[in-house]
Design an enzyme around this catalytic site. Structure first.
Site, mmCIF file in Angstrom:
data_model
loop_
_atom_site.group_PDB
_atom_site.id
_atom_site.type_symbol
_atom_site.label_atom_id
_atom_site.label_comp_id
_atom_site.label_asym_id
_atom_site.label_seq_id
_atom_site.Cartn_x
_atom_site.Cartn_y
_atom_site.Cartn_z
ATOM 1 N N GLU A 247 0.887 -1.174 0.000
ATOM 2 C CA GLU A 247 0.000 0.000 0.000
ATOM 3 C C GLU A 247 0.913 1.209 0.000
ATOM 4 O O GLU A 247 1.601 1.473 0.979
ATOM 5 C CB GLU A 247 -0.921 -0.028 1.218
ATOM 6 C CG GLU A 247 -2.018 1.015 1.147
ATOM 7 C CD GLU A 247 -1.773 2.205 2.062
ATOM 8 O OE1 GLU A 247 -0.746 2.883 1.884
ATOM 9 O OE2 GLU A 247 -2.594 2.429 2.948
ATOM 10 N N CYS A 281 -2.715 8.193 4.254
ATOM 11 C CA CYS A 281 -2.503 7.911 2.835
ATOM 12 C C CYS A 281 -3.727 8.221 1.981
ATOM 13 O O CYS A 281 -3.601 8.511 0.788
ATOM 14 C CB CYS A 281 -2.080 6.456 2.647
ATOM 15 S SG CYS A 281 -3.276 5.274 3.318
#
Length: 486
Positions: A247, A281
């Site tokens: 990720e 994020c």
């Protein structure tokens, strides 16, 4: 307070070859000096994980579940300690530490249940001469590199599926936030987890981390971090064929159309952007606003920014804590100053809050008139900056939203027109499209497209990163011969 400072390797707490000071970014004070791994420590962890793999992979699911639930029970019992670790190593507001702790509990619970739902699959044989099964097996030793922004949540996303799938896991927390991970190691030691199943070690610098990655022992390498770090790990790990689950970075666009619920959009943009000091994020980065509602929307953003409470005080309802270190502070301040110098308008924030003369704090910031050539537009800011880009031409809007150097993790759409929302969702090149809201949980897939990652965290899909498929074929008649030509 005495925080956990020892690594957890081969079933025991250990000091390691080195020592590193950990600072609270809110106070700039050293809160602990923790053990760090040398090359010999890393090799010991790798060999312990390799040795543990056959036994752990063969351990019945019911027994693996029992170990996971014992660890979960200790995590629940030590909520105060684990949250204090995150609170002090990140300066994270106390209320927001609950999410870190809660996701660790949820991950251990969820994957202990989900692994039992994995089903082997039978395949039809065209000639009817053979029986075929696709069987799931543990992939092998897993190596996990964690980001510092959610120390326990990021650990949770890796330890749950790895333990459930039967993969011994070596966890390397960020050198900025190792204390909460070391606390988990302490709990693994407390319950007597079989040796080598979970190992937690911090490294100071690249040499030892690269040695872990370059080893041929890990079969799965997983990361939560930047795109640049992901590229480095893949290059370093090319000593052998490995599976990757990553990720990575994002530069989330927000599309606010003229028919949007502006209060809802402003609440979500500022809520996600100013929580955790914007170090998320999936945080909204580039907010594209229809010209017809641009002025009123900016006012609502600023009104919310002005109500944000910045600081570090467990007794207060703090919204925004510090950024992780002085280097991050200077980078974010540089993005703000550069944008203003290039023509953006500062509507709120832009510098250190006047009431805080210590700590790496940046006031919630709103910039208007941001354009494509500005660094604040091109880069993932990872700080409390909302960049507003007014638009009139919808034909270029999706092209601009997709024009992202950091790849595609999350995008947001606000409109009351469902057909428009679905049309945007179909064309936005992001792994997650959030329409008129935002939702994350352990059972919902989380992953990006392109430069934003490979594989998924959370949900049943995450288990697939730690499992391999094997075909087992049995002839129904001993004289059957299906041929060798694939």
């Amino acid at each position: 307070m005495d925080f956990p400072t020892r690594m957890y390797i081969d079933g025991a707490l250990t000091r390691g070859a080195g020592r590193k000071a950990v600072e609270n970014p809110a106070t700039e004070e050293v809160i602990a000096t923790v053990a760090t791994a040398g090359l010999a420590d890393a090799e010991r962890a790798l060999l312990a994980a390799k040795s543990a793999f056959p036994g752990w992979a063969a351990t019945p699911i019911a027994e693996r579940q029992r170990w996971m639930r014992r660890l979960r029970d200790e995590v629940i019992a030590e909520e105060e300690l684990l949250r204090l670790c995150v609170h002090h190593e990140m300066g994270k507001p106390w209320a927001q530490t609950h999410e870190d702790w809660d996701r660790l509990v949820a991950s251990l619970d969820y994957y202990a249940e989900e692994i039992a739902r994995v089903q082997d699959v039978g395949l039809a044989d065209r000639a009817g001469t053979h029986e075929h099964r696709m069987v799931h097996e543990s992939a092998g030793v897993a190596l996990a590199f964690l980001a510092w922004n959610f120390p326990l949540l990021n650990l949770a996303f890796k330890i749950g599926p790895a333990m459930a799938a039967g993969c011994p896991i070596i966890i390397r927390p960020s050198e900025a936030t190792p204390i909460s991970a070391y606390a988990v190691g302490m709990l693994c030691d407390r319950i007597g987890l079989p040796r080598g199943v979970v190992q937690i070690l911090c490294t100071d610098g690249y040499e030892v981390a690269d040695a872990l990655t370059a080893s041929t022992i890990p079969q799965v390498v997983t990361l939560i971090g930047s795109t640049r770090t992901g590229q480095h790990i893949m290059r370093t790990g090319a000593t052998s064929i490995k599976r990757y689950s990553m990720e990575l970075g994002g530069n989330a666009p927000v599309l606010v159309f003229e028919d949007a619920d502006l209060d809802l959009a402003a609440d979500i943009v500022t809520g996600v952007k100013f929580s955790n000091a914007g170090q998320i994020c999936v945080s909204p980065n580039r907010v594209f606003v229809a010209e017809a509602v641009h002025e009123v929307f900016c006012k609502r953003l600023c009104a919310r920014a002005e109500t944000v409470l910045v600081g570090f005080d467990r007794a207060k309802d703090i919204t925004t804590g510090p950024v992780i270190d002085v280097r991050a502070w200077r980078r974010i301040k540089g993005l703000i100053d550069s944008a203003i110098a290039d023509g953006a308008t500062l509507l709120a924030g832009g510098d250190r809050p006047p009431h805080l003369n210590k700590g790496h704090f940046i006031a919630p910031t709103v910039l208007d008139g941001v354009v494509e050539t500005m660094a604040v537009y091109r880069q993932e800011t990872f700080g409390p900056i909302v960049s507003v880009i007014p638009f009139a031409d919808e034909s270029r809007l999706l092209q601009m939203a997709n024009d992202c150097d950091e790849g595609g993790l999350t995008a947001y759409v606000f409109t009351r027109d469902l057909a428009r929302a679905e049309a945007c969702a179909a064309r936005l090149r992001y792994g997650e499209i959030q329409i008129n809201g935002v939702k994350y949980d352990i059972d919902l897939p989380h992953g990006g497209i392109g430069q934003s990652g490979i594989g998924h965290d959370c949900s049943a899909l995450a288990l697939q990163d730690y499992l391999v498929l094997k075909r087992i074929t049995r002839a129904l008649d001993h004289s059957s011969f299906g041929g060798l030509n694939p």
